[in-house]
Structures are given as structure tokens and as C-alpha cells.
Design an enzyme around this catalytic site. Structure first.
Site, PDB file in Angstrom:
ATOM      1  N   GLU A  36      64.560   6.058  31.564  1.00  0.00           N
ATOM      2  CA  GLU A  36      65.038   7.231  32.323  1.00  0.00           C
ATOM      3  C   GLU A  36      66.442   7.614  31.861  1.00  0.00           C
ATOM      4  O   GLU A  36      67.239   6.769  31.469  1.00  0.00           O
ATOM      5  CB  GLU A  36      65.070   6.916  33.826  1.00  0.00           C
ATOM      6  CG  GLU A  36      63.692   6.876  34.446  1.00  0.00           C
ATOM      7  CD  GLU A  36      63.742   6.586  35.950  1.00  0.00           C
ATOM      8  OE1 GLU A  36      64.837   6.531  36.532  1.00  0.00           O
ATOM      9  OE2 GLU A  36      62.657   6.405  36.522  1.00  0.00           O
ATOM     10  N   LYS A 189      47.528  32.718   6.425  1.00  0.00           N
ATOM     11  CA  LYS A 189      47.360  31.279   6.725  1.00  0.00           C
ATOM     12  C   LYS A 189      46.280  31.069   7.784  1.00  0.00           C
ATOM     13  O   LYS A 189      46.153  31.871   8.696  1.00  0.00           O
ATOM     14  CB  LYS A 189      48.693  30.715   7.250  1.00  0.00           C
ATOM     15  CG  LYS A 189      48.639  29.259   7.681  1.00  0.00           C
ATOM     16  CD  LYS A 189      49.987  28.709   8.090  1.00  0.00           C
ATOM     17  CE  LYS A 189      50.231  28.833   9.580  1.00  0.00           C
ATOM     18  NZ  LYS A 189      51.510  28.225  10.011  1.00  0.00           N
ATOM     19  N   GLY A 222      55.667  20.397   7.376  1.00  0.00           N
ATOM     20  CA  GLY A 222      55.884  20.958   6.034  1.00  0.00           C
ATOM     21  C   GLY A 222      54.609  21.513   5.427  1.00  0.00           C
ATOM     22  O   GLY A 222      54.651  22.159   4.373  1.00  0.00           O
ATOM     23  N   GLY A 223      53.457  21.294   6.094  1.00  0.00           N
ATOM     24  CA  GLY A 223      52.170  21.725   5.537  1.00  0.00           C
ATOM     25  C   GLY A 223      52.135  23.204   5.178  1.00  0.00           C
ATOM     26  O   GLY A 223      51.626  23.576   4.108  1.00  0.00           O
ATOM     27  N   THR A 224      52.709  24.033   6.038  1.00  0.00           N
ATOM     28  CA  THR A 224      52.664  25.482   5.801  1.00  0.00           C
ATOM     29  C   THR A 224      53.451  25.863   4.557  1.00  0.00           C
ATOM     30  O   THR A 224      52.943  26.573   3.684  1.00  0.00           O
ATOM     31  CB  THR A 224      53.231  26.226   7.042  1.00  0.00           C
ATOM     32  OG1 THR A 224      52.440  25.861   8.172  1.00  0.00           O
ATOM     33  CG2 THR A 224      53.234  27.729   6.850  1.00  0.00           C
TER      34      THR A 224
HETATM   35  C1  R5P Z   1      53.530  28.393  13.037  1.00  0.00           C
HETATM   36  O1  R5P Z   1      52.887  29.446  12.952  1.00  0.00           O
HETATM   37  C2  R5P Z   1      54.978  28.304  12.687  1.00  0.00           C
HETATM   38  O2  R5P Z   1      55.531  29.568  12.448  1.00  0.00           O
HETATM   39  C3  R5P Z   1      55.224  27.398  11.507  1.00  0.00           C
HETATM   40  O3  R5P Z   1      54.672  27.999  10.347  1.00  0.00           O
HETATM   41  C4  R5P Z   1      54.602  26.060  11.735  1.00  0.00           C
HETATM   42  O4  R5P Z   1      54.949  25.556  12.988  1.00  0.00           O
HETATM   43  C5  R5P Z   1      55.004  25.083  10.665  1.00  0.00           C
HETATM   44  O5  R5P Z   1      54.363  23.868  10.895  1.00  0.00           O
HETATM   45  P1  R5P Z   1      54.090  22.882   9.700  1.00  0.00           P
HETATM   46  O6  R5P Z   1      55.407  22.649   9.006  1.00  0.00           O
HETATM   47  O7  R5P Z   1      53.589  21.624  10.375  1.00  0.00           O
HETATM   48  O8  R5P Z   1      53.060  23.496   8.824  1.00  0.00           O
END
Ligand code: R5P
Length: 291
Positions: A36, A189, A222-224
């Protein structure tokens, strides 16, 4: 006005107070052995307008709870108004029911912090601004994109291509392009709602040998941006840089982004990290002057 720099945003809160020339109230903080949070304002706020600066980056739930406890402490001590400055608003991506049975998390949090004593909220590049419309509080959403674009402009990136890794970030890329003066575009995407896996569709861009900066609100795993960088490489882009407002950078996300051929990842101090090279203090203090 007095600034209370919460444990999650101590440096940013103190910087904002310095720029405004107002007192920053220190917060005594400790975690009890069971986890807490214990917080105490080390200065009176009776009759004051209080600004709580507390981001809600990981550990999100603890930081949200601390924000609520600070609001309660300020109101209990006689603050006349409490404004929460929450640069990174956690749970903002769950802003609607995507699958049956889900909560609208961000609305639940807004009701919780209001009940604790928060009167208004200032945030930065919230995932979708429309989500704020259903908040039971006065809200203001600031954009740090011009600051990020200025960072690149100062480094000589004028005229670079500003890329949104998905349609949702198109407004961000357009905002950056207004500062950088180059072209902009977006990728398509798709995220699997069950597995979370991201796939990005190739688009036709004239970016051969061009410098591209990928702009997004959040980088989490970072996947996007990795998927976007791969497509940029296939299209023959030159140098690739990445900018985001909220560098969550879970695990080894930064290293994996660099391994995908990105030269540099830049973020703000909405979440304090290795890549937080752009401070939000001037943007937030500017807004508070008008508040
Ligand atoms: C989602 O639409 C957000 O704008 C970011 O693109 C997303 O949150 C990035 O997440 P990650 O880095 O896990 O792909």
C-alpha cells in the site's frame, strides 16, 4: 497556485513549478511492506488552487491510486480547486467496449479520480481525444508533437517525411509535418483483438532514400513501429527515426526497434525513460498560466 509533484512525476512537477515561479509542495512517500502507498503533503494548501502532477505510467494502478490519495489529501487540507496534470493517461486505449463484457476503463478511472477530489484534468496526447468528452470533469488535451518535431528540426531534419504507423496517428504525422515542412503519410495497421498481434500493410510512398520519422502517441512493446520500419526498409527509405509522446518501452522494446534499422528513438518525459529527450514542462506550464 501550488504544485504538488507526485512520486511518479517528481522531476517534471518541480520543473513546472520552477517555470511558473510557484512553490512545489514536497510529497513524503513510502510503500508499506504489503504494497500500500503512504503519502503526506509536506506543506499546507488551505485556500490554494492545487495542481497535482502525477503521470500514470507503470505501475499504472499504484500511480492512479496515489493520484486519488493526493487529491483527497489536498481537498482535506482545504484546497479550493484541484487540477490533475496526468501527462500519460493510463488505460486510455480501452476507451470503448471492443468485445462484449469489457469495461470502458478510462471512464471508470475518470469517475474514480473525480470522486477523490479532482476538479479538472490536463493530459498530453491522450490516445483518442473523443474519449475525454464523456469525462465527468473539465479536461484539456495538450499536444507534444510540435515539441518532438522541433527536436528533429534542431538536429537538421527539416523536410523529413513524417509517417503515422496507423490511421489513428495520421493527425500526429500531419502536425509534425507542419513543423518539419516535409510530406506525411500513414500505414494501415491491423491488431488482432485476441492475440494483440500487429500487422501493417504496405502502401505506395515516394520515400526512396528519404529520411523518415515515424511519429506515434505511445510505444509499448514496439511492435507497431517495428512493423512500420520493416515496410519502410522494403520501400527503400533512407534514415529512419522514431518519435513518440509516451515511451512505455516495455522490456527490450528500444533495442528491438534499433535492431529493426531505426537510428534513434525519442520520447518525452511524460514517462521518464532513457529516450525522454524532450521535456513537457514548457508546454504544461504554458497551459497552467492560462488556467
Ligand atoms: C495504438 O493504436 C497506439 O497508437 C500505439 O500505436 C500502440 O499503443 C503501440 O503499441 P506497441 O508499441 O505495443 O505496438
Amino acid at each position: 497556485m501550488k504544485i504538488v509533484a507526485g512520486p511518479a512525476s517528481k522531476t517534471l512537477g518541480e520543473e513546472i513549478a520552477k517555470l511558473l515561479g510557484v512553490e512545489a509542495i514536497n510529497v513524503f512517500f513510502k510503500a508499506f511492506p504489503d504494497g500500500e502507498s503512504y503519502l503526506r503533503l509536506e506543506g499546507g494548501v488551505k485556500g490554494e488552487k492545487v495542481v497535482l502532477v502525477q503521470t500514470t505510467s507503470p505501475p499504472q494502478d499504484a500511480n492512479i491510486m496515489q493520484l486519488a490519495l493526493l487529491a483527497d489529501a489536498a481537498k482535506r487540507d482545504g484546497a479550493v480547486e484541484v487540477t490533475a496534470v496526468v501527462p500519460y493517461l493510463a488505460y486510455a486505449r480501452q476507451d470503448r467496449v471492443f468485445l462484449p463484457g469489457e469495461p470502458v476503463s478510462i471512464e471508470a478511472i475518470a469517475r474514480m479520480i473525480k470522486a477523490a477530489g479532482v476538479d479538472s484534468l490536463i493530459t498530453v496526447n491522450v490516445h483518442k481525444e473523443e474519449a475525454l468528452k464523456s469525462f465527468p470533469l473539465k479536461t484539456k488535451n495538450l499536444s507534444a508533437i510540435p515539441l518532438l518535431a522541433e527536436y528533429f528540426k534542431r538536429k537538421g531534419f527539416e523536410g523529413a517525411f513524417s509517417l503515422a504507423p496507423d490511421m489513428g496517428a495520421l493527425g500526429i504525422a500531419m502536425e509534425a509535418a507542419r513543423v518539419l515542412g516535409g510530406e506525411y503519410g500513414f500505414l494501415e495497421k491491423h491488431r488482432d483483438r485476441y492475440t494483440g498481434r500487429v500487422s501493417v500493410e504496405k502502401k505506395k510512398f515516394e520515400i526512396k532514400n528519404k529520411t523518415v520519422i515515424i511519429f506515434d502517441d505511445i510505444i509499448s512493446t514496439g511492435g507497431t513501429v517495428i512493423a512500420a520500419a520493416k515496410i519502410l526498409k522494403e520501400l527503400g527509405a533512407g534514415r529512419i527515426h522514431v518519435a513518440c509522446v509516451h515511451p512505455l518501452l516495455v522490456g527490450d522494446a528500444e533495442r528491438r526497434i534499433l535492431d529493426a534499422g531505426v537510428e534513434e528513438v525519442v520520447g518525452t518525459d511524460s514517462i521518464s525513460s532513457r529516450v525522454s529527450k524532450v521535456s513537457l514542462a514548457p508546454l504544461i506550464s504554458g497551459e497552467l498560466k492560462e488556467h
